[in-house]
Design an enzyme around this catalytic site. Structure first.
Site, PDB file in Angstrom:
ATOM      1  CB  SER A  50      51.462  27.232  57.454  1.00 55.60           C
ATOM      2  OG  SER A  50      50.429  28.118  57.113  1.00 55.60           O
ATOM      3  CD  GLU A  94      45.223  24.859  50.317  1.00 65.69           C
ATOM      4  OE1 GLU A  94      45.887  25.288  51.238  1.00 65.69           O
ATOM      5  OE2 GLU A  94      45.291  25.303  49.165  1.00 65.69           O
ATOM      6  CD  GLU A  99      35.544  37.773  49.253  1.00 69.67           C
ATOM      7  OE1 GLU A  99      36.580  37.119  49.514  1.00 69.67           O
ATOM      8  OE2 GLU A  99      34.905  38.397  50.127  1.00 69.67           O
TER       9      GLU A  99
HETATM   10  C1  LIG Z   1      46.007  30.705  58.151  1.00 69.58           C
HETATM   11  C2  LIG Z   1      46.583  30.797  56.781  1.00 69.58           C
HETATM   12  C3  LIG Z   1      47.595  29.939  56.399  1.00 69.58           C
HETATM   13  C4  LIG Z   1      48.166  30.048  55.136  1.00 69.58           C
HETATM   14  N1  LIG Z   1      49.179  29.177  54.816  1.00 69.58           N
HETATM   15  C5  LIG Z   1      49.753  29.269  53.604  1.00 69.58           C
HETATM   16  C6  LIG Z   1      50.834  28.401  53.254  1.00 69.58           C
HETATM   17  O1  LIG Z   1      51.270  27.561  54.050  1.00 69.58           O
HETATM   18  N2  LIG Z   1      51.404  28.529  52.045  1.00 69.58           N
HETATM   19  C7  LIG Z   1      50.957  29.442  51.128  1.00 69.58           C
HETATM   20  O2  LIG Z   1      51.504  29.476  50.027  1.00 69.58           O
HETATM   21  N3  LIG Z   1      49.939  30.295  51.409  1.00 69.58           N
HETATM   22  C8  LIG Z   1      49.333  30.228  52.636  1.00 69.58           C
HETATM   23  N4  LIG Z   1      48.312  31.084  52.964  1.00 69.58           N
HETATM   24  C9  LIG Z   1      47.973  32.169  52.034  1.00 69.58           C
HETATM   25  C10 LIG Z   1      46.633  31.997  51.341  1.00 69.58           C
HETATM   26  O3  LIG Z   1      46.647  30.973  50.400  1.00 69.58           O
HETATM   27  C11 LIG Z   1      46.309  33.362  50.702  1.00 69.58           C
HETATM   28  O4  LIG Z   1      46.161  34.294  51.757  1.00 69.58           O
HETATM   29  C12 LIG Z   1      45.065  33.314  49.865  1.00 69.58           C
HETATM   30  O5  LIG Z   1      45.289  32.582  48.695  1.00 69.58           O
HETATM   31  C13 LIG Z   1      44.589  34.735  49.488  1.00 69.58           C
HETATM   32  O6  LIG Z   1      45.605  35.441  48.886  1.00 69.58           O
HETATM   33  P1  LIG Z   1      46.006  36.907  49.382  1.00 69.58           P
HETATM   34  O7  LIG Z   1      46.161  36.878  50.860  1.00 69.58           O
HETATM   35  O8  LIG Z   1      47.152  37.362  48.553  1.00 69.58           O
HETATM   36  O9  LIG Z   1      44.726  37.820  49.070  1.00 69.58           O
HETATM   37  P2  LIG Z   1      44.299  38.406  47.649  1.00 69.58           P
HETATM   38  O10 LIG Z   1      44.295  37.324  46.630  1.00 69.58           O
HETATM   39  O11 LIG Z   1      45.128  39.613  47.363  1.00 69.58           O
HETATM   40  O12 LIG Z   1      42.805  38.825  47.932  1.00 69.58           O
HETATM   41  C14 LIG Z   1      42.463  40.069  48.559  1.00 69.58           C
HETATM   42  C15 LIG Z   1      40.939  40.204  48.532  1.00 69.58           C
HETATM   43  O13 LIG Z   1      40.501  40.264  47.165  1.00 69.58           O
HETATM   44  C16 LIG Z   1      39.515  39.255  46.910  1.00 69.58           C
HETATM   45  N5  LIG Z   1      39.664  38.709  45.566  1.00 69.58           N
HETATM   46  C17 LIG Z   1      40.818  38.333  44.967  1.00 69.58           C
HETATM   47  N6  LIG Z   1      40.554  37.872  43.728  1.00 69.58           N
HETATM   48  C18 LIG Z   1      39.216  37.941  43.542  1.00 69.58           C
HETATM   49  C19 LIG Z   1      38.337  37.588  42.460  1.00 69.58           C
HETATM   50  N7  LIG Z   1      38.802  37.085  41.326  1.00 69.58           N
HETATM   51  N8  LIG Z   1      37.018  37.803  42.639  1.00 69.58           N
HETATM   52  C20 LIG Z   1      36.513  38.338  43.801  1.00 69.58           C
HETATM   53  N9  LIG Z   1      37.320  38.703  44.841  1.00 69.58           N
HETATM   54  C21 LIG Z   1      38.636  38.490  44.725  1.00 69.58           C
HETATM   55  C22 LIG Z   1      39.805  38.175  47.937  1.00 69.58           C
HETATM   56  O14 LIG Z   1      38.655  37.376  48.176  1.00 69.58           O
HETATM   57  C23 LIG Z   1      40.227  38.994  49.150  1.00 69.58           C
HETATM   58  O15 LIG Z   1      39.091  39.457  49.838  1.00 69.58           O
HETATM   59  C24 LIG Z   1      47.708  31.024  54.218  1.00 69.58           C
HETATM   60  C25 LIG Z   1      46.685  31.895  54.595  1.00 69.58           C
HETATM   61  C26 LIG Z   1      46.123  31.795  55.852  1.00 69.58           C
HETATM   62  C27 LIG Z   1      45.033  32.734  56.234  1.00 69.58           C
END
Ligand SMILES: Cc1cc2nc3c(=O)[nH]c(=O)nc-3n(C[C@H](O)[C@H](O)[C@H](O)COP(=O)(O)OP(=O)(O)OC[C@H]3O[C@@H](n4cnc5c(N)ncnc54)[C@H](O)[C@@H]3O)c2cc1C
Length: 395
Positions: free
Chosen positions: A142, A225, A378
């Site tokens: 972001s 956060e 989750e």
């Molecule tokens: C609006 C917005 C702003 C953001 N801004 C930033 C930012 O400025 N900087 C930054 O670094 N990141 C940012 N993010 C990223 C955010 O931190 C990640 O999207 C988040 O940590 C989830 O990671 P992922 O998208 O890789 O999903 P994944 O971790 O790949 O998850 C995919 C799915 O698997 C599930 N899952 C994963 N692990 C488990 C578990 N152990 N048990 C059960 N279910 C599980 C999750 O709940 C999800 O449904 C932002 C995200 C959003 C939506």
């Protein structure tokens, strides 16, 4: 719940009202130097304010219409980590323009292969003389396109166990070799980005804390956060509330049918539960206790609550809800979702003035992000299961 805020003659309140009288339109730097941006930080950046003093300052600034500088990642996340582990030089260099909002910050944590399991990150930082050379990719960053600095997690020891080979840097976002590509989300806005690092040299004195000690600092950042994302509005503390939705629907003559009226009451009840949880958290902090279970439970409920509000707002708009820029004013939908029964007559609402307040349609399109960012739904449940209920760890 009576929080027992001090009265007008309390010295803490007298001090802040006197300052406001002397600075009725303070510049962001003046607010920062007075310690009013983050009053609980230690001097000179804050006032070492206890929770009661913080509430008093918040109340007086709000009453005077004084808004704090906007720098969410800087003030909410980078700042507390620098306060915790930065050297005196690092604090002096970065904290003042961070507090005043003169230098905007972003967070370079998530990667295509490392989100919830952040410690799997693979962006590399290798020491080369007086700099670290960074290669890799971040995603969902972001504000990277407007930030002056970013907090960056990178792997400095690829052979160490995954949590132990990570370091925490402050990254200049204009360094040669950084490429920022926009990601347009479904609201149509450009808020986050992909960030590519190609032999980016970061000065060695931009390392925060010890080399390979970055994971402990990431936990400090992420801990802040979770707290700062839990507010009153539906969208991570911002935007409209359930009360706002009820007010819009009431002004339009009520919900168009019993099903939607029932949904409106349920959403409002949810907001009351969240309110009580928030008051419990505040009163625990005021009493000198850690917020504990309420904080994790509150984020899990608040994120879903935001989606419930926005879903219902769309639903209430009827067919007009498919058009962007509309609000939840009940439409003259000729086919309500259920017929009204004689015992629960529904008054046909006044024709909706379309388009309406675009806050609602934007909120609806943003709402799916609520249960992803800052820890997915989750992951929040895993935290509650392990830390609150003492269940075995997720493997
Ligand atoms: C609006 C917005 C702003 C953001 N801004 C930033 C930012 O400025 N900087 C930054 O670094 N990141 C940012 N993010 C990223 C955010 O931190 C990640 O999207 C988040 O940590 C989830 O990671 P992922 O998208 O890789 O999903 P994944 O971790 O790949 O998850 C995919 C799915 O698997 C599930 N899952 C994963 N692990 C488990 C578990 N152990 N048990 C059960 N279910 C599980 C999750 O709940 C999800 O449904 C932002 C995200 C959003 C939506």
């Amino acid at each position: 719940m009576d929080l027992g805020l001090p009265g007008d003659d309390d010295p803490r309140r007298v001090a802040v009202t006197a300052w406001i009288a002397a600075h009725p339109n303070p510049a962001p730097r003046q607010l920062a130097e007075a310690g009013y941006v983050v009053p609980h930080w230690p001097a000179p950046y804050g006032l070492d304010a206890d929770p009661l003093a913080q509430l008093v300052i918040d109340e007086e600034l709000r009453r005077a219409g004084i808004r704090r500088p906007v720098n969410p990642i800087g003030i909410g996340w980078a700042g507390p980590t620098l306060m915790y582990a930065g050297t005196d030089e690092q604090k002096e260099r970065w904290l003042w323009p961070l507090l005043s909002g003169e230098e905007f910050w972003c967070q370079l944590f998530s990667e295509p292969g490392a989100g919830s399991d952040l410690a799997s990150l693979s962006t590399r930082a290798e020491r080369d003389g007086d700099a670290y050379v960074v290669n890799g990719q971040k995603v969902w960053t972001s504000y990277a396109h407007i930030a002056r600095w970013g907090i960056l997690l990178a792997r400095t020891d690829p052979l160490a166990p995954k949590h132990m080979g990570i370091s925490y840097f402050v990254c200049p976002m204009d360094a040669p070799g950084i490429e920022i590509r926009p990601l347009i989300d479904m609201t149509g806005e450009h808020a986050f980005n992909e960030v590519f690092f190609d032999d980016v040299r970061i000065p060695a004195d931009h390392l925060v804390g010890p080399e390979n000690g970055g994971w402990d600092l990431a936990k400090v950042t992420l801990g802040n956060e979770r707290v700062s994302l839990s507010g009153e509005g539906a969208l991570w503390g911002m935007g409209p509330t359930a009360d706002d939705l009820v007010a819009v629907v009431s002004a339009a003559g009520g919900a168009p049918d019993p099903i939607r009226r029932d949904a409106l009451v349920s959403v409002w009840m949810e907001s009351q539960i969240l309110r009580v949880l928030r008051l419990r958290m505040v009163s625990a902090v005021l009493a000198g206790r850690a917020p504990g279970a309420e904080a994790s439970v509150r984020k899990a409920i608040a994120d879903a609550h935001g989606q419930h509000i926005m879903d219902l707002a769309r639903d209430l708009a009827g067919p007009f809800g498919m058009v962007s820029g509309t609000d939840p004013t009940p439409s003259t939908d000729p086919t309500p979702s259920t017929p009204s029964t004689p015992s629960t007559p529904s008054t046909p609402p006044a024709p909706s003035a379309q388009p309406g307040d675009p806050t609602w349609s934007r909120g609806f399109l943003f709402a799916p992000a609520l249960t992803i960012g800052g820890g997915t739904a989750e992951v929040q449940r895993n935290i509650v299961a392990e830390k609150v209920l003492g269940l075995p760890r997720d493997t």
